[in-house]
Design a protein around this motif. Sequence first.
Motif: not given
Length: 155
Positions: A102-113, A128-132, A140-151
């Motif tokens: 799917g798309p890079l961001r799926s905010p509700e689902s990604d945040r639940e995970w 925990l060092l981070g969730f990606y 991207y990091q859903p809890l930080v909400d920034q794209s870190l690697v764009d392909q």
Amino acid sequence: MSFLDLTPTWTERPLTDPAVAADVVDLMISLGDRHRGTFSVVLCDPDDHYRATVMVDLPSEFEQLSRPHDTGQLCSDTLRPLIPAVQTAPGTGVILALGRPGPLRSPESDREWADAGTAICQAAGLRLLGFYVAARDGVYQPLVDQSLVDQPTAA
């Protein structure tokens, strides 16, 4: 940024740097893994250097889960067998990464995970060092909400 940006000595760098951690997630979770749906645990030593990745394929229907407790249960079921092994090595840090289609961001689902993974790590006493999230178009990091690697999108 992508895994192509990792230097030959990347394993000597701490994965507390979100850009390096995102590049490592990009390296570890292939496009095929993302298409299938995987949950990965990146293991780090007490100095936060990469040591190993454990990857678990998610059930094919995981993306259709709609109720928040289903996400939490699936996350818990996936992590449960790994937690005792991680707890045997004091100081081990972990990065959790959801590889999904799917798309890079799926905010509700990604945040639940991310929320479920964070809560499980806290309850188990894991560092925990981070969730990606790794999707077709990047990491991207859903809890930080920034794209870190764009392909680049395939033509």
